[in-house]
Design a protein around this motif. Structure first.
Motif, mmCIF file in Angstrom:
data_model
loop_
_atom_site.group_PDB
_atom_site.id
_atom_site.type_symbol
_atom_site.label_atom_id
_atom_site.label_comp_id
_atom_site.label_asym_id
_atom_site.label_seq_id
_atom_site.Cartn_x
_atom_site.Cartn_y
_atom_site.Cartn_z
ATOM 1 N N THR A 174 -18.818 -30.735 70.953
ATOM 2 C CA THR A 174 -19.262 -29.647 70.080
ATOM 3 C C THR A 174 -19.919 -28.294 70.697
ATOM 4 N N LEU A 206 -16.456 -23.944 70.525
ATOM 5 C CA LEU A 206 -15.916 -23.838 68.984
ATOM 6 C C LEU A 206 -14.752 -23.599 68.703
ATOM 7 N N GLY A 240 -30.908 -18.810 70.382
ATOM 8 C CA GLY A 240 -30.283 -18.114 69.391
ATOM 9 C C GLY A 240 -29.613 -16.916 69.786
ATOM 10 N N ALA A 249 -26.354 -15.904 64.530
ATOM 11 C CA ALA A 249 -25.014 -16.413 64.883
ATOM 12 C C ALA A 249 -25.160 -17.870 65.047
ATOM 13 N N ARG A 250 -24.077 -18.613 64.778
ATOM 14 C CA ARG A 250 -23.931 -20.071 64.977
ATOM 15 C C ARG A 250 -23.825 -20.261 66.575
ATOM 16 N N SER A 274 -22.993 -26.429 70.932
ATOM 17 C CA SER A 274 -23.959 -27.303 71.478
ATOM 18 C C SER A 274 -24.165 -26.802 72.853
ATOM 19 N N TRP A 284 -21.279 -18.483 70.933
ATOM 20 C CA TRP A 284 -21.492 -18.185 69.564
ATOM 21 C C TRP A 284 -20.802 -17.679 68.777
ATOM 22 N N SER A 285 -20.991 -17.691 67.286
ATOM 23 C CA SER A 285 -19.849 -17.064 66.503
ATOM 24 C C SER A 285 -20.460 -16.782 65.194
ATOM 25 N N LEU A 286 -20.020 -15.794 64.467
ATOM 26 C CA LEU A 286 -20.398 -15.219 63.324
ATOM 27 C C LEU A 286 -19.307 -14.789 62.274
#
Length: 516
Positions: free
Chosen positions: A217, A220, A441, A454-455, A458, A468-470
Protein backbone atom coordinates in the motif's frame (compact mmCIF):
# COMPACT_ATOMS: atom_id res chain seq x y z
CA UNK A 1 52.28 47.30 -33.41
CA UNK A 2 52.38 46.81 -37.18
CA UNK A 3 51.65 49.88 -39.32
CA UNK A 4 47.97 50.21 -40.09
CA UNK A 5 48.72 50.01 -43.79
CA UNK A 6 50.09 46.48 -43.36
CA UNK A 7 46.94 45.13 -41.74
CA UNK A 8 44.90 44.63 -44.92
CA UNK A 9 47.67 42.42 -46.34
CA UNK A 10 47.70 40.51 -43.04
CA UNK A 11 43.98 39.77 -42.94
CA UNK A 12 43.88 36.87 -45.45
CA UNK A 13 46.23 34.86 -43.22
CA UNK A 14 44.38 35.56 -39.96
CA UNK A 15 41.55 33.09 -40.50
CA UNK A 16 43.92 30.20 -41.42
CA UNK A 17 45.99 31.12 -38.36
CA UNK A 18 42.93 30.96 -36.12
CA UNK A 19 41.91 27.64 -37.63
CA UNK A 20 45.44 26.27 -37.27
CA UNK A 21 45.69 27.27 -33.62
CA UNK A 22 42.30 25.75 -32.81
CA UNK A 23 43.24 22.56 -34.66
CA UNK A 24 46.54 22.36 -32.77
CA UNK A 25 44.67 22.80 -29.49
CA UNK A 26 42.23 20.03 -30.39
CA UNK A 27 45.16 17.76 -31.17
CA UNK A 28 46.89 18.69 -27.92
CA UNK A 29 43.74 18.13 -25.88
CA UNK A 30 43.18 14.74 -27.50
CA UNK A 31 46.76 13.67 -26.78
CA UNK A 32 46.43 14.89 -23.20
CA UNK A 33 43.31 12.79 -22.70
CA UNK A 34 45.03 9.79 -24.26
CA UNK A 35 48.02 10.10 -21.94
CA UNK A 36 45.67 10.50 -18.96
CA UNK A 37 43.84 7.31 -19.90
CA UNK A 38 47.17 5.47 -19.93
CA UNK A 39 48.60 6.77 -16.65
CA UNK A 40 45.86 8.39 -14.54
CA UNK A 41 42.25 9.05 -15.69
CA UNK A 42 41.73 11.57 -12.90
CA UNK A 43 44.56 13.67 -14.42
CA UNK A 44 42.54 14.30 -17.59
CA UNK A 45 43.22 17.94 -18.56
CA UNK A 46 39.51 18.66 -18.90
CA UNK A 47 38.74 17.01 -15.56
CA UNK A 48 41.59 18.85 -13.85
CA UNK A 49 40.54 22.28 -15.12
CA UNK A 50 36.86 21.52 -14.49
CA UNK A 51 37.57 20.26 -10.99
CA UNK A 52 39.55 23.38 -10.25
CA UNK A 53 36.69 25.55 -11.46
CA UNK A 54 34.25 23.65 -9.25
CA UNK A 55 36.56 24.10 -6.28
CA UNK A 56 36.78 27.87 -6.67
CA UNK A 57 33.15 28.41 -7.67
CA UNK A 58 31.07 30.36 -5.11
CA UNK A 59 27.90 28.81 -3.71
CA UNK A 60 25.64 30.92 -5.94
CA UNK A 61 27.41 29.67 -9.06
CA UNK A 62 26.90 26.04 -8.06
CA UNK A 63 23.25 26.70 -7.31
CA UNK A 64 22.77 28.52 -10.62
CA UNK A 65 24.41 25.70 -12.59
CA UNK A 66 22.19 23.07 -10.99
CA UNK A 67 19.04 25.15 -11.43
CA UNK A 68 19.85 25.69 -15.12
CA UNK A 69 21.20 22.24 -16.04
CA UNK A 70 20.14 19.90 -13.22
CA UNK A 71 22.09 16.63 -13.28
CA UNK A 72 23.64 17.71 -16.61
CA UNK A 73 25.65 20.39 -14.80
CA UNK A 74 28.95 18.54 -15.35
CA UNK A 75 28.30 18.16 -19.06
CA UNK A 76 27.49 21.86 -19.28
CA UNK A 77 30.72 22.70 -17.45
CA UNK A 78 32.82 20.56 -19.79
CA UNK A 79 31.16 22.09 -22.85
CA UNK A 80 31.78 25.54 -21.42
CA UNK A 81 35.45 24.71 -20.81
CA UNK A 82 35.78 23.45 -24.40
CA UNK A 83 34.20 26.60 -25.83
CA UNK A 84 36.43 28.83 -23.70
CA UNK A 85 39.52 26.82 -24.63
CA UNK A 86 38.77 27.11 -28.36
CA UNK A 87 38.16 30.84 -28.01
CA UNK A 88 41.54 31.29 -26.29
CA UNK A 89 43.15 29.09 -28.93
CA UNK A 90 41.71 31.25 -31.70
CA UNK A 91 43.04 34.39 -30.04
CA UNK A 92 46.43 32.71 -29.60
CA UNK A 93 46.43 32.03 -33.34
CA UNK A 94 46.05 35.73 -34.09
CA UNK A 95 48.83 36.58 -31.64
CA UNK A 96 51.13 33.92 -33.08
CA UNK A 97 50.53 35.19 -36.61
CA UNK A 98 51.37 38.77 -35.69
CA UNK A 99 53.74 38.47 -32.74
CA UNK A 100 55.45 35.09 -32.67
CA UNK A 101 56.19 33.24 -30.45
CA UNK A 102 53.64 34.70 -28.00
CA UNK A 103 50.76 32.64 -29.39
CA UNK A 104 52.71 29.48 -28.66
CA UNK A 105 53.52 30.83 -25.23
CA UNK A 106 49.79 31.23 -24.53
CA UNK A 107 49.02 27.64 -25.57
CA UNK A 108 51.93 26.24 -23.58
CA UNK A 109 50.86 28.32 -20.57
CA UNK A 110 47.43 26.69 -20.62
CA UNK A 111 49.16 23.33 -20.25
CA UNK A 112 51.31 24.62 -17.40
CA UNK A 113 48.24 25.98 -15.61
CA UNK A 114 46.55 22.59 -15.98
CA UNK A 115 49.64 20.88 -14.57
CA UNK A 116 49.76 23.19 -11.56
CA UNK A 117 46.05 22.68 -10.88
CA UNK A 118 46.50 18.91 -11.12
CA UNK A 119 49.18 19.04 -8.43
CA UNK A 120 46.78 20.91 -6.14
CA UNK A 121 44.05 18.27 -6.46
CA UNK A 122 43.53 15.97 -3.43
CA UNK A 123 44.12 12.86 -5.57
CA UNK A 124 47.31 14.23 -7.15
CA UNK A 125 50.02 11.71 -8.02
CA UNK A 126 53.58 12.02 -9.27
CA UNK A 127 52.50 11.81 -12.91
CA UNK A 128 49.36 13.94 -12.60
CA UNK A 129 50.87 17.00 -14.37
CA UNK A 130 52.02 14.98 -17.40
CA UNK A 131 48.76 14.91 -19.43
CA UNK A 132 48.28 18.69 -19.17
CA UNK A 133 51.92 19.35 -20.05
CA UNK A 134 51.65 17.03 -23.07
CA UNK A 135 48.50 18.86 -24.17
CA UNK A 136 50.09 22.30 -23.85
CA UNK A 137 53.40 21.43 -25.50
CA UNK A 138 51.74 19.56 -28.36
CA UNK A 139 49.35 22.45 -29.03
CA UNK A 140 52.18 24.99 -28.98
CA UNK A 141 54.48 22.99 -31.27
CA UNK A 142 51.82 22.13 -33.85
CA UNK A 143 50.44 25.69 -33.86
CA UNK A 144 53.94 27.03 -34.45
CA UNK A 145 54.56 24.67 -37.35
CA UNK A 146 51.23 25.36 -39.03
CA UNK A 147 51.14 29.12 -38.57
CA UNK A 148 54.81 29.35 -39.54
CA UNK A 149 53.82 28.26 -43.04
CA UNK A 150 51.73 31.43 -43.32
CA UNK A 151 54.42 33.83 -42.17
CA UNK A 152 56.11 34.66 -45.51
CA UNK A 153 52.97 36.55 -46.51
CA UNK A 154 53.82 39.31 -44.04
CA UNK A 155 57.24 39.86 -45.64
CA UNK A 156 56.55 39.28 -49.31
CA UNK A 157 52.89 38.86 -50.08
CA UNK A 158 53.65 37.68 -53.59
CA UNK A 159 55.50 34.68 -52.09
CA UNK A 160 52.33 33.43 -50.41
CA UNK A 161 49.84 31.72 -52.65
CA UNK A 162 46.40 30.30 -52.22
CA UNK A 163 47.70 26.73 -52.14
CA UNK A 164 49.86 27.58 -49.08
CA UNK A 165 46.84 28.69 -47.11
CA UNK A 166 44.82 25.77 -48.40
CA UNK A 167 47.64 23.48 -47.37
CA UNK A 168 47.57 24.88 -43.82
CA UNK A 169 43.81 24.41 -43.68
CA UNK A 170 44.20 20.84 -44.93
CA UNK A 171 46.86 20.09 -42.32
CA UNK A 172 44.61 21.67 -39.69
CA UNK A 173 41.90 19.23 -40.67
CA UNK A 174 44.36 16.37 -40.22
CA UNK A 175 45.27 17.71 -36.77
CA UNK A 176 41.60 17.87 -35.74
CA UNK A 177 41.06 14.31 -36.94
CA UNK A 178 44.14 13.12 -35.07
CA UNK A 179 42.93 14.86 -31.91
CA UNK A 180 39.51 13.26 -32.22
CA UNK A 181 41.07 9.82 -32.71
CA UNK A 182 43.31 10.35 -29.69
CA UNK A 183 40.28 11.33 -27.58
CA UNK A 184 38.42 8.25 -28.81
CA UNK A 185 41.47 6.18 -27.97
CA UNK A 186 41.46 7.57 -24.45
CA UNK A 187 37.97 6.18 -23.98
CA UNK A 188 38.96 2.82 -25.43
CA UNK A 189 42.06 2.63 -23.25
CA UNK A 190 40.31 3.43 -19.98
CA UNK A 191 41.24 -0.01 -18.73
CA UNK A 192 40.88 1.02 -15.11
CA UNK A 193 37.21 1.83 -15.59
CA UNK A 194 36.60 -1.46 -17.38
CA UNK A 195 38.43 -3.41 -14.71
CA UNK A 196 36.47 -1.87 -11.84
CA UNK A 197 33.21 -2.35 -13.75
CA UNK A 198 34.08 -6.02 -14.16
CA UNK A 199 34.85 -6.33 -10.44
CA UNK A 200 31.54 -4.71 -9.59
CA UNK A 201 29.63 -7.03 -11.96
CA UNK A 202 31.19 -10.10 -10.33
CA UNK A 203 30.64 -8.88 -6.77
CA UNK A 204 28.13 -10.69 -4.59
CA UNK A 205 26.64 -8.68 -1.77
CA UNK A 206 26.37 -10.18 1.72
CA UNK A 207 22.97 -11.14 3.08
CA UNK A 208 21.52 -8.51 5.42
CA UNK A 209 20.77 -9.46 9.00
CA UNK A 210 17.81 -7.04 9.06
CA UNK A 211 15.66 -5.60 6.30
CA UNK A 212 12.96 -2.95 5.91
CA UNK A 213 9.72 -4.14 4.33
CA UNK A 214 7.94 -2.06 1.69
CA UNK A 215 4.16 -2.46 2.15
CA UNK A 216 2.13 -2.98 -1.00
CA UNK A 217 0.00 0.00 0.00
CA UNK A 218 3.05 2.29 -0.21
CA UNK A 219 2.43 2.59 -3.96
CA UNK A 220 -0.84 4.19 -5.12
CA UNK A 221 -0.37 2.87 -8.66
CA UNK A 222 -1.07 6.17 -10.40
CA UNK A 223 0.39 6.74 -13.87
CA UNK A 224 2.96 9.52 -13.86
CA UNK A 225 3.48 9.42 -10.10
CA UNK A 226 7.08 8.92 -8.96
CA UNK A 227 7.60 5.26 -8.05
CA UNK A 228 8.08 4.45 -4.38
CA UNK A 229 11.56 3.06 -5.13
CA UNK A 230 13.58 5.12 -7.59
CA UNK A 231 15.45 2.93 -10.13
CA UNK A 232 19.20 3.34 -9.76
CA UNK A 233 19.46 4.50 -13.37
CA UNK A 234 17.01 7.35 -12.64
CA UNK A 235 18.49 8.39 -9.30
CA UNK A 236 19.78 11.95 -9.35
CA UNK A 237 23.52 12.53 -9.26
CA UNK A 238 25.03 15.71 -7.83
CA UNK A 239 28.70 15.68 -6.77
CA UNK A 240 32.00 17.38 -7.51
CA UNK A 241 33.65 14.54 -9.47
CA UNK A 242 33.99 15.23 -13.21
CA UNK A 243 35.71 11.87 -13.62
CA UNK A 244 34.02 9.08 -11.67
CA UNK A 245 36.63 7.54 -9.32
CA UNK A 246 37.53 3.97 -10.20
CA UNK A 247 38.12 2.12 -6.93
CA UNK A 248 38.76 -1.59 -6.69
CA UNK A 249 37.26 -2.91 -3.44
CA UNK A 250 40.50 -4.85 -2.93
CA UNK A 251 42.39 -1.56 -2.56
CA UNK A 252 39.69 0.39 -0.68
CA UNK A 253 40.07 1.28 2.98
CA UNK A 254 38.33 3.50 5.51
CA UNK A 255 40.32 5.31 8.17
CA UNK A 256 38.48 6.48 11.30
CA UNK A 257 40.58 8.95 13.23
CA UNK A 258 40.63 12.29 15.03
CA UNK A 259 38.97 12.74 18.41
CA UNK A 260 38.75 9.02 19.10
CA UNK A 261 40.25 6.72 21.71
CA UNK A 262 41.25 4.15 19.09
CA UNK A 263 42.06 4.95 15.46
CA UNK A 264 40.89 2.15 13.18
CA UNK A 265 41.25 1.20 9.54
CA UNK A 266 38.66 -0.98 7.83
CA UNK A 267 39.24 -2.73 4.54
CA UNK A 268 36.60 -4.15 2.23
CA UNK A 269 36.70 -7.65 3.74
CA UNK A 270 36.42 -6.15 7.21
CA UNK A 271 33.38 -4.10 6.25
CA UNK A 272 31.42 -6.89 4.52
CA UNK A 273 32.13 -9.20 7.46
CA UNK A 274 30.19 -6.91 9.79
CA UNK A 275 26.40 -7.32 10.26
CA UNK A 276 24.65 -5.71 7.28
CA UNK A 277 21.39 -3.82 7.36
CA UNK A 278 19.08 -3.20 4.40
CA UNK A 279 16.93 -0.11 4.72
CA UNK A 280 14.93 2.24 2.52
CA UNK A 281 15.86 5.90 2.66
CA UNK A 282 15.17 9.05 0.68
CA UNK A 283 18.08 11.28 -0.26
CA UNK A 284 17.59 14.89 -1.33
CA UNK A 285 20.04 17.51 -2.58
CA UNK A 286 20.06 20.88 -0.84
CA UNK A 287 19.93 22.45 -4.32
CA UNK A 288 16.53 20.91 -4.98
CA UNK A 289 14.12 23.72 -5.74
CA UNK A 290 10.45 23.65 -4.77
CA UNK A 291 8.88 21.05 -7.06
CA UNK A 292 12.33 19.85 -8.16
CA UNK A 293 13.51 16.33 -8.93
CA UNK A 294 16.89 16.23 -7.14
CA UNK A 295 15.48 13.59 -4.80
CA UNK A 296 15.20 9.82 -4.86
CA UNK A 297 14.23 6.88 -2.68
CA UNK A 298 16.20 3.63 -2.75
CA UNK A 299 16.99 0.41 -0.92
CA UNK A 300 20.40 0.68 0.70
CA UNK A 301 22.53 -2.14 2.09
CA UNK A 302 25.37 -1.42 4.47
CA UNK A 303 26.85 -1.24 7.93
CA UNK A 304 25.43 1.23 10.47
CA UNK A 305 27.92 4.04 10.90
CA UNK A 306 27.28 4.08 14.64
CA UNK A 307 28.70 0.54 14.86
CA UNK A 308 31.92 1.62 13.18
CA UNK A 309 32.24 4.76 15.29
CA UNK A 310 31.60 2.73 18.43
CA UNK A 311 34.76 0.77 17.67
CA UNK A 312 36.78 3.98 17.49
CA UNK A 313 35.12 5.48 20.61
CA UNK A 314 34.72 9.22 19.92
CA UNK A 315 35.79 11.42 22.83
CA UNK A 316 33.31 13.55 24.77
CA UNK A 317 34.43 16.79 23.12
CA UNK A 318 33.64 15.61 19.56
CA UNK A 319 30.46 16.89 17.91
CA UNK A 320 31.08 16.42 14.18
CA UNK A 321 32.37 13.85 11.69
CA UNK A 322 34.14 15.18 8.61
CA UNK A 323 33.83 12.49 5.95
CA UNK A 324 36.37 12.50 3.12
CA UNK A 325 35.94 11.24 -0.44
CA UNK A 326 38.83 10.07 -2.59
CA UNK A 327 38.02 12.93 -4.99
CA UNK A 328 38.64 15.56 -2.30
CA UNK A 329 35.04 16.26 -1.31
CA UNK A 330 34.28 16.54 2.40
CA UNK A 331 31.00 16.67 4.35
CA UNK A 332 30.47 17.79 7.93
CA UNK A 333 27.84 15.63 9.65
CA UNK A 334 26.62 16.08 13.23
CA UNK A 335 28.05 13.24 15.31
CA UNK A 336 24.64 12.70 16.89
CA UNK A 337 23.06 12.06 13.47
CA UNK A 338 25.55 9.24 12.87
CA UNK A 339 25.13 7.64 16.29
CA UNK A 340 21.39 7.93 17.07
CA UNK A 341 18.65 5.47 16.08
CA UNK A 342 18.42 6.44 12.40
CA UNK A 343 19.74 4.08 9.72
CA UNK A 344 22.88 6.04 8.83
CA UNK A 345 24.90 3.59 6.74
CA UNK A 346 28.22 2.97 5.13
CA UNK A 347 26.34 1.66 2.10
CA UNK A 348 27.70 -0.93 -0.30
CA UNK A 349 24.46 -1.81 -2.10
CA UNK A 350 21.68 0.07 -3.86
CA UNK A 351 18.41 -1.52 -4.97
CA UNK A 352 19.72 -5.05 -4.65
CA UNK A 353 23.01 -4.51 -6.49
CA UNK A 354 26.46 -3.16 -5.64
CA UNK A 355 26.52 0.62 -5.74
CA UNK A 356 26.75 2.02 -9.27
CA UNK A 357 30.16 3.55 -9.94
CA UNK A 358 28.65 7.02 -10.26
CA UNK A 359 26.85 6.64 -6.94
CA UNK A 360 29.90 5.90 -4.85
CA UNK A 361 31.13 2.35 -5.53
CA UNK A 362 32.39 0.63 -3.51
CA UNK A 363 31.27 2.52 -0.37
CA UNK A 364 29.29 5.70 0.28
CA UNK A 365 27.42 7.31 3.16
CA UNK A 366 23.63 7.41 3.46
CA UNK A 367 22.25 9.52 6.32
CA UNK A 368 18.47 10.07 6.51
CA UNK A 369 17.36 13.49 7.66
CA UNK A 370 20.31 15.48 6.30
CA UNK A 371 20.83 17.06 2.91
CA UNK A 372 23.48 15.34 0.84
CA UNK A 373 26.04 18.13 1.05
CA UNK A 374 26.55 17.42 4.77
CA UNK A 375 26.17 13.66 4.74
CA UNK A 376 26.05 11.70 1.47
CA UNK A 377 29.78 11.35 0.79
CA UNK A 378 30.49 9.03 -2.14
CA UNK A 379 33.69 7.01 -2.55
CA UNK A 380 34.25 7.58 1.17
CA UNK A 381 37.78 6.99 2.46
CA UNK A 382 37.96 8.70 5.87
CA UNK A 383 35.79 9.53 8.85
CA UNK A 384 37.53 12.27 10.80
CA UNK A 385 35.90 12.75 14.20
CA UNK A 386 36.28 16.40 15.10
CA UNK A 387 34.40 19.56 16.09
CA UNK A 388 32.47 22.22 14.20
CA UNK A 389 34.75 24.91 15.61
CA UNK A 390 37.81 23.16 14.19
CA UNK A 391 36.83 21.99 10.71
CA UNK A 392 34.24 22.53 7.99
CA UNK A 393 33.05 20.64 4.94
CA UNK A 394 33.46 21.39 1.25
CA UNK A 395 30.21 23.31 0.80
CA UNK A 396 29.97 24.79 4.28
CA UNK A 397 33.29 26.50 3.61
CA UNK A 398 31.59 28.04 0.57
CA UNK A 399 28.73 29.64 2.48
CA UNK A 400 26.17 26.85 2.89
CA UNK A 401 24.61 26.11 6.25
CA UNK A 402 26.57 24.11 8.80
CA UNK A 403 24.20 21.23 9.60
CA UNK A 404 21.62 20.92 6.80
CA UNK A 405 18.53 19.13 8.21
CA UNK A 406 16.01 18.29 5.49
CA UNK A 407 13.02 20.64 5.38
CA UNK A 408 9.35 19.72 5.06
CA UNK A 409 8.41 19.62 1.37
CA UNK A 410 5.80 18.26 -1.04
CA UNK A 411 5.59 18.08 -4.82
CA UNK A 412 2.89 17.68 -7.47
CA UNK A 413 3.70 14.97 -10.03
CA UNK A 414 0.27 14.50 -11.62
CA UNK A 415 -0.73 16.35 -13.68
CA UNK A 416 2.45 17.97 -14.95
CA UNK A 417 2.74 21.73 -14.96
CA UNK A 418 1.25 23.16 -18.13
CA UNK A 419 -0.57 19.92 -18.98
CA UNK A 420 -3.95 19.82 -20.73
CA UNK A 421 -6.43 17.71 -18.79
CA UNK A 422 -9.76 16.36 -20.01
CA UNK A 423 -12.81 17.61 -18.14
CA UNK A 424 -14.37 15.16 -15.71
CA UNK A 425 -12.89 12.72 -13.24
CA UNK A 426 -9.19 13.36 -12.69
CA UNK A 427 -6.56 12.94 -10.01
CA UNK A 428 -3.93 15.16 -8.46
CA UNK A 429 -0.99 13.27 -6.96
CA UNK A 430 2.56 13.67 -5.78
CA UNK A 431 5.06 12.93 -3.04
CA UNK A 432 5.90 14.55 0.30
CA UNK A 433 8.86 14.20 2.66
CA UNK A 434 10.71 15.32 5.72
CA UNK A 435 13.17 12.52 6.27
CA UNK A 436 13.68 11.26 9.81
CA UNK A 437 10.63 13.27 10.88
CA UNK A 438 7.88 11.87 8.66
CA UNK A 439 4.74 13.17 6.96
CA UNK A 440 1.32 12.97 8.64
CA UNK A 441 -0.74 14.60 5.91
CA UNK A 442 -0.88 16.54 2.66
CA UNK A 443 -3.41 19.20 1.69
CA UNK A 444 -4.28 20.45 -1.80
CA UNK A 445 -5.74 23.77 -2.86
CA UNK A 446 -7.36 24.26 -6.27
CA UNK A 447 -7.42 27.89 -7.37
CA UNK A 448 -8.24 29.85 -4.22
CA UNK A 449 -10.59 27.27 -2.73
CA UNK A 450 -10.43 25.52 0.59
CA UNK A 451 -7.51 23.24 1.42
CA UNK A 452 -8.55 19.61 0.94
CA UNK A 453 -6.90 16.65 2.69
CA UNK A 454 -5.25 14.21 0.29
CA UNK A 455 -5.07 10.48 0.72
CA UNK A 456 -1.68 9.25 1.90
CA UNK A 457 -0.14 5.96 0.85
CA UNK A 458 1.39 3.83 3.58
CA UNK A 459 4.72 5.22 4.71
CA UNK A 460 7.68 2.84 4.59
CA UNK A 461 9.24 4.74 7.48
CA UNK A 462 9.85 8.30 8.61
CA UNK A 463 13.06 8.17 6.53
CA UNK A 464 11.26 7.94 3.19
CA UNK A 465 8.96 10.03 1.09
CA UNK A 466 5.27 9.15 0.87
CA UNK A 467 2.90 9.24 -2.08
CA UNK A 468 -0.38 11.17 -1.90
CA UNK A 469 -3.41 11.69 -4.14
CA UNK A 470 -6.67 13.64 -4.36
CA UNK A 471 -9.59 12.82 -6.69
CA UNK A 472 -10.80 15.87 -8.61
CA UNK A 473 -13.68 16.67 -10.90
CA UNK A 474 -11.94 18.87 -13.44
CA UNK A 475 -13.93 21.71 -14.96
CA UNK A 476 -13.10 23.64 -18.14
CA UNK A 477 -10.65 26.51 -17.92
CA UNK A 478 -7.28 27.31 -16.42
CA UNK A 479 -6.61 26.15 -12.85
CA UNK A 480 -3.85 26.69 -10.29
CA UNK A 481 -3.07 23.78 -7.97
CA UNK A 482 -0.96 23.98 -4.80
CA UNK A 483 0.06 21.45 -2.18
CA UNK A 484 1.45 21.59 1.33
CA UNK A 485 2.58 18.89 3.73
CA UNK A 486 2.05 18.43 7.45
CA UNK A 487 4.77 16.66 9.45
CA UNK A 488 4.32 14.12 12.21
CA UNK A 489 5.31 16.86 14.66
CA UNK A 490 2.39 19.03 13.52
CA UNK A 491 4.42 21.49 11.43
CA UNK A 492 2.69 22.79 8.30
CA UNK A 493 4.85 23.44 5.27
CA UNK A 494 5.55 27.15 4.99
CA UNK A 495 4.30 29.17 2.01
CA UNK A 496 7.31 31.47 2.24
CA UNK A 497 9.48 31.09 -0.82
CA UNK A 498 13.22 30.73 -0.28
CA UNK A 499 15.98 29.73 -2.66
CA UNK A 500 18.03 26.59 -1.92
CA UNK A 501 21.01 28.53 -0.58
CA UNK A 502 22.08 28.39 2.16
CA UNK A 503 20.05 25.59 3.79
CA UNK A 504 17.35 24.34 1.42
CA UNK A 505 14.39 25.73 -0.51
CA UNK A 506 10.98 26.42 1.03
CA UNK A 507 7.52 27.26 -0.33
CA UNK A 508 4.51 25.51 -1.79
CA UNK A 509 4.71 23.67 -5.09
CA UNK A 510 2.28 25.32 -7.49
CA UNK A 511 1.30 24.38 -11.05
CA UNK A 512 -1.09 25.77 -13.64
CA UNK A 513 -3.04 23.39 -15.86
CA UNK A 514 -5.62 23.74 -18.59
CA UNK A 515 -8.82 21.69 -18.64
CA UNK A 516 -10.45 21.19 -22.03
Amino acid sequence: MAPASSRPRDLPAIIPAIVASIAATVLGAGLGELVAALISPSASPFAVIGGGMIDIAPAWAKDLAISLFGTADKTALLVGIAVLLLAVAGAAGVVERRRPPWGRVILAAIGVIGALVSLARPDAALLSPVPSLVAGVAAAVVAGLLIGRLRPAAVAPEASTGPTRRGVLALSGVAVLAGALAAAGSVALSSGARAVSAVRAALRLPTPTTTTAVPATADLGIDGLSPVITPSSDFYRIDTALVVPQIDPATWSLRVHGLVEQEIVLRWDDLVALPQKETVATLVCVSNEVGGDLIGNARWLGVPIRDVLARAKPTAEADMVLSHSVDGFTASSPLEALTDDRDALLAIGMNGEPLPLAHGFPVRMVVPGLYGYVSATKWVSELEVTRYDRAEGYWTSRGWSERGPVKLQSRIDVPRAGARVAAGDAVIAGVAWQTHVGVAGVEVQIDDGAWQPARLASAISTDTWVQWSLPWTATSGSHTVRCRAISTTGETQTPNRALPAPDGATGWDEITISVA
